[in-house]
Design a protein around this motif. Structure first.
Motif, mmCIF file in Angstrom:
data_model
loop_
_atom_site.group_PDB
_atom_site.id
_atom_site.type_symbol
_atom_site.label_atom_id
_atom_site.label_comp_id
_atom_site.label_asym_id
_atom_site.label_seq_id
_atom_site.Cartn_x
_atom_site.Cartn_y
_atom_site.Cartn_z
ATOM 1 N N MET A 1 0.842 -1.186 0.000
ATOM 2 C CA MET A 1 0.000 0.000 0.000
ATOM 3 C C MET A 1 0.881 1.242 0.000
ATOM 4 N N THR A 2 0.502 2.207 -0.784
ATOM 5 C CA THR A 2 1.195 3.483 -0.825
ATOM 6 C C THR A 2 0.618 4.390 0.250
ATOM 7 N N LEU A 3 1.487 4.981 1.037
ATOM 8 C CA LEU A 3 1.053 5.897 2.092
ATOM 9 C C LEU A 3 0.651 7.243 1.504
ATOM 10 N N PRO A 4 -0.292 7.923 2.149
ATOM 11 C CA PRO A 4 -0.599 9.289 1.713
ATOM 12 C C PRO A 4 0.654 10.168 1.824
ATOM 13 N N GLU A 5 0.687 11.208 1.033
ATOM 14 C CA GLU A 5 1.827 12.123 1.027
ATOM 15 C C GLU A 5 2.083 12.672 2.432
ATOM 16 N N GLY A 6 3.366 12.714 2.805
ATOM 17 C CA GLY A 6 3.769 13.260 4.095
ATOM 18 C C GLY A 6 3.921 12.222 5.188
ATOM 19 N N TYR A 7 3.563 10.970 4.905
ATOM 20 C CA TYR A 7 3.666 9.898 5.899
ATOM 21 C C TYR A 7 4.779 8.939 5.508
ATOM 22 N N THR A 8 5.503 8.448 6.505
ATOM 23 C CA THR A 8 6.499 7.402 6.287
ATOM 24 C C THR A 8 6.319 6.336 7.361
ATOM 25 N N LEU A 9 6.618 5.115 6.987
ATOM 26 C CA LEU A 9 6.521 3.996 7.912
ATOM 27 C C LEU A 9 7.923 3.444 8.115
ATOM 28 N N GLN A 10 8.394 3.530 9.343
ATOM 29 C CA GLN A 10 9.741 3.072 9.676
ATOM 30 C C GLN A 10 9.663 1.699 10.335
ATOM 31 N N ALA A 11 10.503 0.784 9.884
ATOM 32 C CA ALA A 11 10.569 -0.556 10.471
ATOM 33 C C ALA A 11 11.429 -0.484 11.733
ATOM 34 N N ARG A 12 10.793 -0.056 12.817
ATOM 35 C CA ARG A 12 11.469 0.031 14.108
ATOM 36 C C ARG A 12 10.423 0.069 15.213
ATOM 37 N N VAL A 13 10.791 -0.502 16.339
ATOM 38 C CA VAL A 13 9.914 -0.453 17.504
ATOM 39 C C VAL A 13 9.795 1.012 17.923
ATOM 40 N N PRO A 14 8.590 1.482 18.204
ATOM 41 C CA PRO A 14 8.439 2.881 18.604
ATOM 42 C C PRO A 14 9.181 3.179 19.909
ATOM 43 N N VAL A 76 -3.203 4.616 15.909
ATOM 44 C CA VAL A 76 -3.026 5.779 15.035
ATOM 45 C C VAL A 76 -3.734 6.939 15.723
ATOM 46 N N GLN A 77 -3.055 8.065 15.819
ATOM 47 C CA GLN A 77 -3.691 9.247 16.420
ATOM 48 C C GLN A 77 -5.022 9.522 15.729
ATOM 49 N N PRO A 78 -6.045 9.882 16.502
ATOM 50 C CA PRO A 78 -7.370 10.121 15.913
ATOM 51 C C PRO A 78 -7.374 11.112 14.748
ATOM 52 N N ALA A 79 -6.567 12.154 14.809
ATOM 53 C CA ALA A 79 -6.553 13.151 13.729
ATOM 54 C C ALA A 79 -6.055 12.576 12.406
ATOM 55 N N HIS A 80 -5.391 11.414 12.454
ATOM 56 C CA HIS A 80 -4.828 10.809 11.244
ATOM 57 C C HIS A 80 -5.562 9.536 10.835
ATOM 58 N N GLN A 81 -6.643 9.212 11.510
ATOM 59 C CA GLN A 81 -7.379 7.992 11.191
ATOM 60 C C GLN A 81 -8.231 8.180 9.939
ATOM 61 N N LYS A 82 -8.712 7.061 9.409
ATOM 62 C CA LYS A 82 -9.566 7.026 8.211
ATOM 63 C C LYS A 82 -8.809 7.406 6.944
ATOM 64 N N ARG A 83 -7.492 7.099 6.920
ATOM 65 C CA ARG A 83 -6.662 7.374 5.743
ATOM 66 C C ARG A 83 -5.934 6.125 5.271
ATOM 67 N N GLY A 84 -6.302 4.978 5.829
ATOM 68 C CA GLY A 84 -5.632 3.734 5.456
ATOM 69 C C GLY A 84 -4.331 3.490 6.184
ATOM 70 N N LEU A 85 -4.062 4.268 7.221
ATOM 71 C CA LEU A 85 -2.786 4.149 7.928
ATOM 72 C C LEU A 85 -2.730 2.903 8.809
ATOM 73 N N GLY A 86 -3.849 2.537 9.417
ATOM 74 C CA GLY A 86 -3.890 1.291 10.176
ATOM 75 C C GLY A 86 -3.623 0.103 9.271
ATOM 76 N N ARG A 87 -4.159 0.171 8.079
ATOM 77 C CA ARG A 87 -3.903 -0.891 7.093
ATOM 78 C C ARG A 87 -2.421 -0.941 6.718
ATOM 79 N N ALA A 88 -1.782 0.207 6.569
ATOM 80 C CA ALA A 88 -0.358 0.230 6.247
ATOM 81 C C ALA A 88 0.466 -0.402 7.369
#
Length: 140
Positions: A1-14, A76-88
């Motif tokens: 899945m392609t993330l929306p612009e401005g988001y990155t997913l890092q493979a690391r424990v938070p 996922v922070q509520p302000a960023h939900q409903k953008r497919g980020l949980g799926r990513a």
């Protein structure tokens, strides 16, 4: 899945501070700093979702590395939900499991509310009525 612009997913424990903050902000139960300091280094895999230099989402896999794996801390922070980020986040965790977990491994999670629909896309099923999920919170 392609993330929306401005988001990155890092493979690391938070980071510990991010886990503590994101759990509360996303409506998960809070954790103590001592618990996070003890537990996070034992993660098998984790991802941190970033936006404008700040962690706004996360997910982890814990377990014994062979027989049992548990997906935890999906947030996922509520302000960023409903953008497919949980799926990513789930895509990344699922890919890691497919690459590292042996055939026949038991993979579980606890689904809160409507999140069960997301998890069903990855093959998760309600275990009832044959089994039920159970938990307790240690209080001293």
């Amino acid at each position: 899945m392609t993330l929306p612009e401005g988001y990155t997913l890092q493979a690391r424990v938070p980071d510990i501070d991010d886990v503590l903050r994101l759990r509360v902000e996303s409506g998960l139960s809070p954790r103590t700093r001592a618990a996070a300091e003890a537990g996070l280094p034992n993660s098998l895999f984790g991802v941190t979702l970033m936006h404008d230099g700040q962690a706004i989402g996360m997910g982890r896999i814990i377990g014994d590395g062979g027989c049992s794996f548990v997906i935890v801390d999906i947030a996922v922070q509520p302000a960023h939900q409903k953008r497919g980020l949980g799926r990513a986040i789930m895509d990344a965790l699922d890919a890691w499991l497919k690459a590292h977990a042996p055939d026949g491994a038991h993979i579980s999670l606890i689904a809160d509310g409507d999140a069960r629909h997301l998890y069903a896309r990855y093959g998760f099923k309600d275990v009832g009525p044959a089994s039920i999920g159970m938990q307790y919170t240690l209080r001293r």
